[in-house]
Design a protein around this motif. Structure first.
Motif, PDB file in Angstrom:
ATOM      1  N   LEU A 102       0.832  -1.214   0.000  1.00 14.06           N
ATOM      2  CA  LEU A 102       0.000   0.000   0.000  1.00 14.06           C
ATOM      3  C   LEU A 102       0.862   1.257   0.000  1.00 14.06           C
ATOM      4  CD1 LEU A 102      -2.962  -0.795   2.406  1.00 14.06           C
ATOM      5  CD2 LEU A 102      -3.071  -0.224  -0.025  1.00 14.06           C
ATOM      6  N   ALA A 103       1.947   1.256   0.799  1.00 20.87           N
ATOM      7  CA  ALA A 103       2.831   2.429   0.839  1.00 20.87           C
ATOM      8  C   ALA A 103       3.465   2.665  -0.531  1.00 20.87           C
ATOM      9  CB  ALA A 103       3.918   2.247   1.905  1.00 20.87           C
ATOM     10  N   ALA A 104       3.896   1.573  -1.179  1.00 21.09           N
ATOM     11  CA  ALA A 104       4.508   1.710  -2.509  1.00 21.09           C
ATOM     12  C   ALA A 104       3.489   2.227  -3.520  1.00 21.09           C
ATOM     13  CB  ALA A 104       5.074   0.365  -2.961  1.00 21.09           C
ATOM     14  N   VAL A 105       2.262   1.688  -3.453  1.00 20.45           N
ATOM     15  CA  VAL A 105       1.211   2.113  -4.383  1.00 20.45           C
ATOM     16  C   VAL A 105       0.832   3.575  -4.130  1.00 20.45           C
ATOM     17  CG1 VAL A 105      -1.256   1.795  -4.896  1.00 20.45           C
ATOM     18  CG2 VAL A 105       0.279  -0.189  -4.864  1.00 20.45           C
ATOM     19  N   GLU A 106       0.684   3.951  -2.859  1.00 23.21           N
ATOM     20  CA  GLU A 106       0.342   5.351  -2.537  1.00 23.21           C
ATOM     21  C   GLU A 106       1.390   6.310  -3.068  1.00 23.21           C
ATOM     22  OE1 GLU A 106      -2.383   6.569  -1.416  1.00 23.21           O
ATOM     23  OE2 GLU A 106      -3.304   4.643  -0.936  1.00 23.21           O
ATOM     24  N   LEU A 107       2.660   5.894  -2.965  1.00 21.57           N
ATOM     25  CA  LEU A 107       3.745   6.772  -3.390  1.00 21.57           C
ATOM     26  C   LEU A 107       3.852   6.865  -4.908  1.00 21.57           C
ATOM     27  CD1 LEU A 107       6.300   8.415  -2.950  1.00 21.57           C
ATOM     28  CD2 LEU A 107       7.575   6.270  -2.807  1.00 21.57           C
ATOM     29  N   LEU A 108       3.854   5.706  -5.584  1.00 26.19           N
ATOM     30  CA  LEU A 108       4.270   5.677  -6.992  1.00 26.19           C
ATOM     31  C   LEU A 108       3.116   5.542  -7.981  1.00 26.19           C
ATOM     32  CD1 LEU A 108       7.364   3.361  -6.501  1.00 26.19           C
ATOM     33  CD2 LEU A 108       7.393   5.825  -6.936  1.00 26.19           C
ATOM     34  N   ALA A 109       1.977   5.030  -7.527  1.00 26.10           N
ATOM     35  CA  ALA A 109       0.899   4.735  -8.474  1.00 26.10           C
ATOM     36  C   ALA A 109      -0.325   5.625  -8.262  1.00 26.10           C
ATOM     37  CB  ALA A 109       0.521   3.256  -8.385  1.00 26.10           C
ATOM     38  N   ARG A 110      -0.158   6.701  -7.466  1.00 31.04           N
ATOM     39  CA  ARG A 110      -1.261   7.662  -7.275  1.00 31.04           C
ATOM     40  C   ARG A 110      -0.717   9.067  -7.512  1.00 31.04           C
ATOM     41  NH1 ARG A 110      -4.344   3.615  -5.738  1.00 31.04           N
ATOM     42  NH2 ARG A 110      -4.356   2.781  -3.623  1.00 31.04           N
ATOM     43  N   PRO A 111      -1.589  10.035  -7.784  1.00 29.84           N
ATOM     44  CA  PRO A 111      -1.114  11.401  -7.934  1.00 29.84           C
ATOM     45  C   PRO A 111      -0.356  11.841  -6.676  1.00 29.84           C
ATOM     46  CG  PRO A 111      -3.429  11.231  -8.571  1.00 29.84           C
ATOM     47  CD  PRO A 111      -3.047   9.923  -7.935  1.00 29.84           C
ATOM     48  N   PRO A 112       0.671  12.662  -6.764  1.00 27.21           N
ATOM     49  CA  PRO A 112       1.113  13.328  -7.987  1.00 27.21           C
ATOM     50  C   PRO A 112       2.120  12.541  -8.819  1.00 27.21           C
ATOM     51  CG  PRO A 112       2.388  14.154  -6.133  1.00 27.21           C
ATOM     52  CD  PRO A 112       1.407  13.146  -5.569  1.00 27.21           C
ATOM     53  N   LEU A 113       2.697  11.462  -8.279  1.00 29.49           N
ATOM     54  CA  LEU A 113       3.821  10.848  -8.999  1.00 29.49           C
ATOM     55  C   LEU A 113       3.424   9.811 -10.051  1.00 29.49           C
ATOM     56  CD1 LEU A 113       6.713  10.352  -6.395  1.00 29.49           C
ATOM     57  CD2 LEU A 113       6.463  12.093  -8.152  1.00 29.49           C
ATOM     58  N   ASP A 114       2.183   9.311 -10.037  1.00 25.89           N
ATOM     59  CA  ASP A 114       1.857   8.150 -10.877  1.00 25.89           C
ATOM     60  C   ASP A 114       2.194   8.328 -12.363  1.00 25.89           C
ATOM     61  OD1 ASP A 114      -0.183  10.035 -10.993  1.00 25.89           O
ATOM     62  OD2 ASP A 114      -1.784   8.556 -11.237  1.00 25.89           O
ATOM     63  N   GLY A 115       1.786   9.455 -12.943  1.00 25.67           N
ATOM     64  CA  GLY A 115       2.056   9.672 -14.366  1.00 25.67           C
ATOM     65  C   GLY A 115       3.549   9.761 -14.645  1.00 25.67           C
ATOM     66  N   LEU A 116       4.271  10.379 -13.704  1.00 26.17           N
ATOM     67  CA  LEU A 116       5.716  10.527 -13.880  1.00 26.17           C
ATOM     68  C   LEU A 116       6.418   9.174 -13.748  1.00 26.17           C
ATOM     69  CD1 LEU A 116       6.194  13.782 -11.787  1.00 26.17           C
ATOM     70  CD2 LEU A 116       6.022  13.578 -14.271  1.00 26.17           C
ATOM     71  N   PHE A 117       5.989   8.368 -12.778  1.00 29.70           N
ATOM     72  CA  PHE A 117       6.609   7.058 -12.601  1.00 29.70           C
ATOM     73  C   PHE A 117       6.311   6.172 -13.815  1.00 29.70           C
ATOM     74  CE2 PHE A 117       6.769   2.799 -10.319  1.00 29.70           C
ATOM     75  CZ  PHE A 117       8.147   2.781 -10.193  1.00 29.70           C
ATOM     76  N   ARG A 118       5.086   6.273 -14.317  1.00 23.74           N
ATOM     77  CA  ARG A 118       4.713   5.510 -15.517  1.00 23.74           C
ATOM     78  C   ARG A 118       5.607   5.927 -16.709  1.00 23.74           C
ATOM     79  NH1 ARG A 118      -0.622   6.112 -15.133  1.00 23.74           N
ATOM     80  NH2 ARG A 118      -1.052   3.987 -14.471  1.00 23.74           N
ATOM     81  N   SER A 119       5.806   7.231 -16.862  1.00 23.00           N
ATOM     82  CA  SER A 119       6.676   7.713 -17.943  1.00 23.00           C
ATOM     83  C   SER A 119       8.097   7.198 -17.777  1.00 23.00           C
ATOM     84  CB  SER A 119       6.733   9.239 -17.955  1.00 23.00           C
ATOM     85  OG  SER A 119       5.472   9.779 -18.209  1.00 23.00           O
TER      86      SER A 119
END
Lengths: 194, 194
Positions: free
Chosen positions: A89-106
């Motif tokens: 959950l901590a990893a998902v909250e950090l990397l797969a939700r705004p604000p970082l999700d789009g950037l991490f995906r890129s």
């Protein structure tokens, strides 16, 4: 990529550059992020940046991971399912939700075209995370909370693979319900009951 | 993306364009592939291509999937582990080994930046593959070869997630040994033995 260039620079100027990178990435998106713009925002010359990071991908990777690394430690409450759930959950909250999700995906998209980014991602993030996962699972296995013949080398891809699949391939939301059902299914196994 | 643009065009000219796309993609790589070059190789105008496919990513996706789709059916020998192994190996041989591996990796990278590519990938490839997986597993479950309470909706991400993780994230080779160990671990489950 030089080990030196992957390592975290801890001086104040590097911190300023990393902060400017995250700010601009969130304002512009990864595609429009440029070393020029980061240099201007941080008040440094482009060469100062290129001496520390070989590309905008390497800089962005470092900026994201340096600012958040400690969040991805595993808790150890003695309950392995609860601890895995908490860490995922901590990893998902950090990397797969705004604000970082789009950037991490890129960034993960960029890693498909740039072997240096892929190598840095593995060296800085995936390899240490794999080791943490193995360490936590080994302890749980010794405590009788896991299958005694669990293949620890596979544990990272078994636990993380479905999360990345949902994030990168199906692009479906990573809900708490999905994570709970996933852990239940992985612990129970696909095979028939003995 | 219009449904019409995702659908397979079966006329001869479309086949010529797809073949030219695959040839050029293998010669140049995805990054250097252009609609102009495909048009020249196929002996058609650019508009002929753009009327059928909205972007080079959409064209490449269609070219790859149209040429190979049938390989990814599940066999049904009555042994679910053997059949899953066979299907995963066929998918890996097709998409994660030369000549297509680098192109498929680029396409998945592109999907991280282009929502239309991501949608087309899911509509053309992931969703039907998920349905085939569910159908094959349901039959196996009814035959007593799987856990009676297996969460079928999760099966695709549990089986495919670790493969994509190894392909896209760790960039380690997808050996037969890895696939065998993965299936054994997924069937046994992570939890302690009852």
């Amino acid at each position: 990529m030089d080990a030196d260039r992957v390592n975290t620079h801890t001086d104040a100027r590097s911190e300023t550059i990393r902060s400017a990178t995250l700010e601009l990435a969130q304002e512009l998106g990864f595609a429009k992020l440029s070393i020029e713009a980061v240099a201007a925002r941080a008040g440094v010359g482009k060469h100062t940046i290129y001496r520390r990071w070989p590309s905008k991908g390497a800089l962005f990777l470092d900026a994201v991971l340096s600012s958040h690394e400690t969040i991805l430690e595993y808790p150890d409450t003695g309950d392995i399912v609860a601890d895995l759930r908490e860490q995922i959950l901590a990893a998902v909250e950090l990397l797969a939700r705004p604000p970082l999700d789009g950037l991490f995906r890129s960034l993960l998209g960029e890693a498909q075209q740039d072997a240096a980014i892929s190598a840095a991602l593995n060296e800085r993030f995936i390899a240490p995370q794999t080791q943490r996962t193995i360490d936590r699972l080994e302890k749980a296995r010794d405590a009788g909370q896991l299958s005694p013949d669990l293949d620890l080398e596979l544990a990272m891809s078994i636990l993380s693979g479905p999360i990345y699949f949902q994030f990168l391939i199906t692009a479906q939301p990573l809900t708490h319900d999905y994570i709970d059902r996933l852990l239940a299914a992985l612990f129970a196994g696909l095979g028939p009951r003995p």
